[in-house]
Write a protein that holds these residues in place. Structure first.
Motif, mmCIF file in Angstrom:
data_model
loop_
_atom_site.group_PDB
_atom_site.id
_atom_site.type_symbol
_atom_site.label_atom_id
_atom_site.label_comp_id
_atom_site.label_asym_id
_atom_site.label_seq_id
_atom_site.Cartn_x
_atom_site.Cartn_y
_atom_site.Cartn_z
ATOM 1 N N CYS A 130 29.598 -8.935 -2.268
ATOM 2 C CA CYS A 130 29.550 -10.119 -1.521
ATOM 3 C C CYS A 130 29.636 -10.011 0.077
ATOM 4 N N LYS A 131 29.673 -11.023 0.766
ATOM 5 C CA LYS A 131 29.744 -10.914 2.106
ATOM 6 C C LYS A 131 30.720 -11.905 2.641
ATOM 7 N N SER A 132 31.810 -12.168 1.792
ATOM 8 C CA SER A 132 33.021 -12.950 2.061
ATOM 9 C C SER A 132 34.187 -12.089 1.924
ATOM 10 N N GLN A 133 35.089 -11.830 2.758
ATOM 11 C CA GLN A 133 36.331 -10.793 2.708
ATOM 12 C C GLN A 133 36.991 -11.144 1.454
ATOM 13 N N VAL A 134 37.242 -12.376 1.079
ATOM 14 C CA VAL A 134 37.932 -12.684 0.045
ATOM 15 C C VAL A 134 36.977 -13.455 -1.079
ATOM 16 N N SER A 135 36.734 -12.881 -2.075
ATOM 17 C CA SER A 135 35.589 -13.601 -3.145
ATOM 18 C C SER A 135 36.328 -13.929 -4.562
ATOM 19 N N TYR A 136 36.056 -14.919 -4.990
ATOM 20 C CA TYR A 136 36.452 -15.362 -6.483
ATOM 21 C C TYR A 136 35.351 -16.060 -7.216
ATOM 22 N N ASN A 142 32.079 0.288 -0.974
ATOM 23 C CA ASN A 142 33.094 -0.841 -0.835
ATOM 24 C C ASN A 142 34.351 -0.413 -1.464
ATOM 25 N N VAL A 143 35.417 -0.895 -0.928
ATOM 26 C CA VAL A 143 36.756 -0.703 -1.461
ATOM 27 C C VAL A 143 37.210 -1.911 -1.465
ATOM 28 N N VAL A 144 37.974 -2.223 -2.772
ATOM 29 C CA VAL A 144 38.531 -3.550 -3.145
ATOM 30 C C VAL A 144 39.797 -3.494 -3.691
ATOM 31 N N TYR A 145 40.603 -4.719 -3.622
ATOM 32 C CA TYR A 145 41.754 -4.872 -4.610
ATOM 33 C C TYR A 145 41.296 -5.892 -5.613
ATOM 34 N N ALA A 146 40.935 -5.752 -6.650
ATOM 35 C CA ALA A 146 40.401 -6.462 -7.555
ATOM 36 C C ALA A 146 41.253 -7.095 -8.593
ATOM 37 N N ARG A 160 37.887 6.734 6.850
ATOM 38 C CA ARG A 160 36.644 7.249 6.645
ATOM 39 C C ARG A 160 36.759 8.256 5.429
ATOM 40 N N SER A 161 37.794 8.984 5.415
ATOM 41 C CA SER A 161 37.819 10.169 4.256
ATOM 42 C C SER A 161 37.672 9.298 2.916
ATOM 43 N N THR A 162 38.238 8.291 2.648
ATOM 44 C CA THR A 162 38.243 7.386 1.270
ATOM 45 C C THR A 162 36.811 7.003 1.315
ATOM 46 N N ASN A 163 36.360 6.411 2.391
ATOM 47 C CA ASN A 163 34.849 6.063 2.082
ATOM 48 C C ASN A 163 33.799 7.066 1.866
ATOM 49 N N LEU A 164 33.998 8.251 2.408
ATOM 50 C CA LEU A 164 32.997 9.249 2.080
ATOM 51 C C LEU A 164 33.387 9.787 0.453
ATOM 52 N N GLN A 165 34.560 9.696 0.303
ATOM 53 C CA GLN A 165 34.695 10.321 -1.220
ATOM 54 C C GLN A 165 34.028 9.353 -2.064
ATOM 55 N N ILE A 166 34.034 8.155 -1.948
ATOM 56 C CA ILE A 166 33.375 7.170 -2.682
ATOM 57 C C ILE A 166 31.744 7.492 -2.505
ATOM 58 N N TYR A 217 45.958 -15.686 13.120
ATOM 59 C CA TYR A 217 45.640 -14.446 13.227
ATOM 60 C C TYR A 217 44.602 -13.793 12.728
ATOM 61 N N VAL A 218 43.720 -12.943 13.474
ATOM 62 C CA VAL A 218 42.593 -12.123 12.990
ATOM 63 C C VAL A 218 42.618 -11.044 12.088
ATOM 64 N N VAL A 219 41.831 -10.958 11.095
ATOM 65 C CA VAL A 219 41.620 -9.955 10.168
ATOM 66 C C VAL A 219 40.271 -9.275 10.353
ATOM 67 N N TYR A 220 40.165 -8.038 10.869
ATOM 68 C CA TYR A 220 38.922 -7.489 10.934
ATOM 69 C C TYR A 220 38.828 -6.470 9.739
ATOM 70 N N THR A 221 37.351 -6.626 8.967
ATOM 71 C CA THR A 221 37.347 -5.628 7.894
ATOM 72 C C THR A 221 35.851 -5.192 7.995
ATOM 73 N N GLN A 222 36.077 -3.864 7.958
ATOM 74 C CA GLN A 222 34.634 -2.955 8.101
ATOM 75 C C GLN A 222 34.178 -2.707 6.711
ATOM 76 N N ARG A 223 32.896 -2.857 6.351
ATOM 77 C CA ARG A 223 32.317 -2.330 5.139
ATOM 78 C C ARG A 223 31.114 -1.763 5.312
ATOM 79 N N SER A 224 31.256 -0.106 5.241
ATOM 80 C CA SER A 224 29.942 0.396 5.651
ATOM 81 C C SER A 224 29.387 0.073 6.869
#
Length: 325
Positions: A25-31, A114-118, A145-151, A275-282
């Protein structure tokens, strides 16, 4: 959130799976309430108790996380458990689960991590292979970065898939640093999921939206910016935005705030902040603005192939405000 406690999460593997590609998805919170409505899985979920797992370091702030969940999670009863406790519920049908996961997907020549809380619903049986597992919601996390690299490299890694997978899950719960994660942030995320599922709605593709009434209030209010945004922006040493075009600066009130200060303000029912939330996904990013008055998102924009935070991201918010005045 922050690290420490190297307890191995050996039981987590039983409950971890790659998120279905349909949930990208392209929404930070999806349902996915509407998508699951006809299958009766949504009604099944509403009869469960939802188990929340946290990173091991988060249990030091258990009271704050419980406060955040209690405020906005009304769709089911809930309980906070330790990650290794998930295996106890492997064959029980009256539970749903919030857990951390990571997966990579490729679209054309672009590979996204993608790293998610699902939120997952399991229809179990004693035979693991016959389980039905449905993802009801996801929160996209901004991992180190290290987490993203492992995935990213796990599919190409040789050896036992079980061991590789178990190592990833252990990393997510023990070592990973999620920049857009705190009790206060979780409170906002859960508001979107809880209300969306209650309304039997979907939210999984929003390039941009904004609240025409609340967003212009920022001309007279302070917009709080998490300090991690300042740190990430400063570390890039970006002189010009990727587009090469510098927009008119955001010249309304801004305040950089620590996790501790933001959590204090967001969790306090007597203070209302935006307040702002900045989320980077790749290679992508999502800029969101929340209103702690009722924890709703009042602005969100998805940027493809532009992962780094730019001052233009705030300028775009101002641009929308000016258009609404």
């Amino acid at each position: 959130m922050k690290t420490l406690n190297m307890l191995k999460a050996s039981g987590i593997l039983l409950f971890s799976l790659f998120i279905l590609w349909a949930t990208i998805c392209k929404s930070q919170v999806s349902y996915f309430g509407a998508a699951l409505l006809n299958s009766q899985k949504l009604e099944t979920f509403k009869k469960t108790t939802t188990l929340f797992t946290l990173q091991y370091a988060d249990y030091a702030e258990l009271q704050k996380f419980d406060q955040a969940i209690k405020k906005n999670w009304t769709i089911t009863p809930y309980k906070i458990i330790k990650p290794e406790e998930l295996a106890r519920y492997d064959t029980l049908s009256n539970y749903s689960f919030f857990y951390f996961d990571g997966y990579a997907n490729k679209l054309d020549s672009t590979k996204n991590v993608n790293v998610v809380y699902a939120l997952k619903l399991v229809s179990p049986s004693k035979k693991t292979k016959t389980k039905e597992e449905s993802v009801l919601a996801t929160v996209t996390l901004f991992a180190d970065r290290s987490t993203n690299l492992q995935i990213e490299i796990q599919d190409a890694t040789t050896g036992s898939k079980r061991a590789i997978r178990n190592n990833l899950i252990s990393t997510l719960y023990n070592k990973s640093n999620f920049l857009n994660w705190s009790p206060g942030f979780l409170k906002g995320y859960l508001k979107q999921i809880n209300d969306g599922l209650l309304a039997n709605e979907d939210c999984n593709l929003d390039y941009q939206f904004y609240n025409k009434v609340r967003l212009p209030e920022l001309t007279k209010e302070t917009l709080y910016v998490p300090e991690y945004i300042k740190q990430v922006f400063s570390s890039k040493l970006t002189l010009l935005p990727q587009s090469g075009v510098v927009l008119e600066p955001y010249n309304y009130k801004l305040k950089f705030a620590s996790y501790k200060e933001l959590d204090s303000l967001i969790l306090n029912s007597e203070t209302n902040i935006k307040y702002v939330v900045y989320t980077q996904r790749s290679n992508d990013k999502i800029i969101s603005v929340y209103d702690s008055k009722d924890d709703k998102i009042i602005y969100q924009r998805f940027y493809s192939q532009s992962p780094n935070f730019e001052m233009n991201d705030l300028s775009e918010i101002k641009k929308v405000i000016v258009s609404l005045k």
